[in-house]
Design a protein around this motif. Structure first.
Motif, PDB file in Angstrom:
ATOM      1  N   SER A 145     -21.281  13.090 -51.740  1.00 41.85           N
ATOM      2  CA  SER A 145     -21.351  11.713 -52.253  1.00 41.85           C
ATOM      3  C   SER A 145     -21.563  10.723 -51.115  1.00 41.85           C
ATOM      4  CB  SER A 145     -20.078  11.378 -53.037  1.00 41.85           C
ATOM      5  OG  SER A 145     -19.940  12.209 -54.161  1.00 41.85           O
ATOM      6  N   TRP A 146     -20.864  10.934 -50.009  1.00 41.87           N
ATOM      7  CA  TRP A 146     -21.060  10.086 -48.825  1.00 41.87           C
ATOM      8  C   TRP A 146     -22.514  10.157 -48.370  1.00 41.87           C
ATOM      9  CZ3 TRP A 146     -22.786  10.621 -43.876  1.00 41.87           C
ATOM     10  CH2 TRP A 146     -22.440   9.624 -42.955  1.00 41.87           C
ATOM     11  N   GLN A 147     -23.078  11.351 -48.368  1.00 49.83           N
ATOM     12  CA  GLN A 147     -24.465  11.508 -47.924  1.00 49.83           C
ATOM     13  C   GLN A 147     -25.432  10.765 -48.844  1.00 49.83           C
ATOM     14  OE1 GLN A 147     -25.527  15.622 -46.742  1.00 49.83           O
ATOM     15  NE2 GLN A 147     -23.328  16.034 -46.658  1.00 49.83           N
ATOM     16  N   ALA A 165     -16.715   8.527 -49.856  1.00 45.88           N
ATOM     17  CA  ALA A 165     -18.016   7.861 -49.815  1.00 45.88           C
ATOM     18  C   ALA A 165     -17.870   6.356 -49.636  1.00 45.88           C
ATOM     19  CB  ALA A 165     -18.793   8.168 -51.094  1.00 45.88           C
ATOM     20  N   ALA A 219     -18.023   3.751 -57.399  1.00 46.78           N
ATOM     21  CA  ALA A 219     -19.063   4.593 -56.795  1.00 46.78           C
ATOM     22  C   ALA A 219     -20.437   4.263 -57.353  1.00 46.78           C
ATOM     23  CB  ALA A 219     -18.740   6.067 -57.029  1.00 46.78           C
ATOM     24  N   ASN A 270     -14.291  12.806 -53.337  1.00 42.49           N
ATOM     25  CA  ASN A 270     -15.617  12.467 -52.808  1.00 42.49           C
ATOM     26  C   ASN A 270     -15.911  10.979 -52.872  1.00 42.49           C
ATOM     27  OD1 ASN A 270     -15.850  15.269 -52.682  1.00 42.49           O
ATOM     28  ND2 ASN A 270     -17.966  15.284 -53.377  1.00 42.49           N
ATOM     29  N   THR A 271     -15.548  10.350 -53.991  1.00 45.71           N
ATOM     30  CA  THR A 271     -15.817   8.922 -54.134  1.00 45.71           C
ATOM     31  C   THR A 271     -15.021   8.114 -53.115  1.00 45.71           C
ATOM     32  OG1 THR A 271     -16.445   9.005 -56.457  1.00 45.71           O
ATOM     33  CG2 THR A 271     -15.495   6.948 -55.676  1.00 45.71           C
ATOM     34  N   ASN A 315     -25.167   7.182 -47.879  1.00 43.60           N
ATOM     35  CA  ASN A 315     -25.684   6.992 -46.531  1.00 43.60           C
ATOM     36  C   ASN A 315     -27.206   6.993 -46.505  1.00 43.60           C
ATOM     37  OD1 ASN A 315     -25.013   6.725 -43.663  1.00 43.60           O
ATOM     38  ND2 ASN A 315     -25.913   8.754 -43.432  1.00 43.60           N
ATOM     39  N   ILE A 375     -25.513   8.572 -57.421  1.00 44.40           N
ATOM     40  CA  ILE A 375     -24.369   9.299 -56.881  1.00 44.40           C
ATOM     41  C   ILE A 375     -23.813  10.169 -57.999  1.00 44.40           C
ATOM     42  CG2 ILE A 375     -22.615   7.553 -57.453  1.00 44.40           C
ATOM     43  CD1 ILE A 375     -21.430   8.057 -54.621  1.00 44.40           C
ATOM     44  N   ALA A 416     -22.261   3.428 -46.999  1.00 41.69           N
ATOM     45  CA  ALA A 416     -21.148   4.369 -47.108  1.00 41.69           C
ATOM     46  C   ALA A 416     -20.023   3.922 -46.182  1.00 41.69           C
ATOM     47  CB  ALA A 416     -21.613   5.770 -46.742  1.00 41.69           C
TER      48      ALA A 416
END
Length: 336
Positions: free
Chosen positions: A267-269, A206, A308, A202-203, A272, A278, A318
């Motif tokens: 995590s991206w969201q 992201a 992150a 995820n990191t 973003n 996070i 992101a």
């Protein structure tokens, strides 16, 4: 049963919306602009079968609900970094017939990572883990999308730390009427640790964007190798990849959603939307913690956690770092 969805974002909003569409009683809990949009315009849920607006009760906190009901189920769908505050807020609320939510009501942790169940168990007597395989996106205030079909998601559920009971089966039954598969398992944390290993990507996603290139996937494999090593050192069993593939099969396919393109994962969201926080402390940071407890070096996950958190604090965009730059930062950590 009435489902109180604490955190009506991508996962919570989708679960709440699908439950409501199947005739279940649902209350959404949200904050700020999201709360206002849900209150004024309903929950706008986009799925492969179309766009739906679900007019559901929405509150900012338990004080707007008053006394809780004996048949309430609390579904914790906030990010893990917000779990302690949510547990504190809801645990002491009175329940009709006597006692508090922490004493009497089931709390289901529908979250990434493996820490929330333990956080909740300090207060709540009846805690359930849920392993969430649910591709969903918080699009904008009041709107979420879920691209999975024919099932919207797969939600393994079981008692924490282990076991099953009638409540778990009743929750499963309601979910399975709502476009989900919800296996009741006695070892739900095996599934959540397996998901944790996958979430170590995820990191990377992201910070650098979707993992479409070999360099990004190679960095993930390094993070995962550390994760597998620390789980082995800690004596923690995770569901195997073949077992997971059999459970998923072709039950959740992703389809493009008109006007609601799916971005990255959770995590991206967070980056973003510029939330300032996070969940890396409970993903890569969980591996770092176990590594320190059991004497296993975890330099890759240490570096990913640090980067992150820096991105979140500084509200950096992101996907704004290259994979090469992130890999160089990881390599520098290993050289120290």
């Amino acid at each position: 049963m009435r489902y109180i969805i604490i955190g009506a974002g991508a996962v919570g909003g989708t679960i709440g919306g699908r439950l409501a569409e199947a005739g279940q009683e649902v209350v959404l809990v949200a904050r700020g602009a999201h709360y206002e949009a849900l209150r004024d315009g309903g929950l706008r849920l986009t799925t492969p079968d179309g766009r739906h607006t679900d007019w559901l009760p929405v509150v900012e906190g338990p004080q707007q609900l008053g006394e809780l009901r004996e048949d309430d189920v609390l579904v914790l769908a906030v990010k893990t970094q917000d779990s302690t505050a949510a547990v504190d807020t809801w645990g002491h609320r009175p329940v009709a017939g006597g006692g508090t939510a922490a004493e009497r009501l089931p709390l289901v942790c529908a979250q990434n990572g493996v820490a929330s169940e333990r956080i909740a168990l300090r207060r709540f007597r009846h805690v359930y883990g849920m392993c969430v395989w649910l591709p969903a996106t918080y699009v904008e205030p009041g709107a979420v999308s879920a691209a999975g079909t024919p099932l919207t998601g797969i939600l393994h559920i079981g008692g924490y730390p282990s076991g099953t009971d009638e409540t778990a089966h009743r929750i499963s039954g309601d979910l399975e009427k709502s476009r989900f598969e919800a296996p009741v398992v006695p070892d739900v944390m095996r599934w959540k640790y397996a998901k944790l290993l996958g979430n170590l990507a995820n990191t990377i996603e992201a910070v650098t964007g979707l993992l479409t290139g070999e360099d990004g996937r190679a960095l993930y494999r390094r993070a995962r190798a550390e994760g597998e090593a620390v789980l082995a050192a800690a004596g923690i069993e995770a569901a195997g990849e073949e077992e997971q593939k059999r459970a998923r099969a072709e039950k959740v396919r992703l389809e493009p959603l008109c006007g609601s393109e799916r971005g990255g994962g959770s995590s991206w969201q967070s980056l973003n939307r510029g939330t300032g926080t996070i969940e890396a402390d409970y993903l890569n940071g969980e591996i770092a913690l176990l590594g320190r407890l059991h004497g296993v070096p975890t330099p890759v996950n240490d570096a990913l956690q640090r980067v992150a958190n820096s991105f979140a604090r500084e509200r950096r965009a992101a996907g704004s770092m290259s994979v090469a730059e992130l890999t160089a930062l990881v390599d520098a950590e290993m050289d120290q």
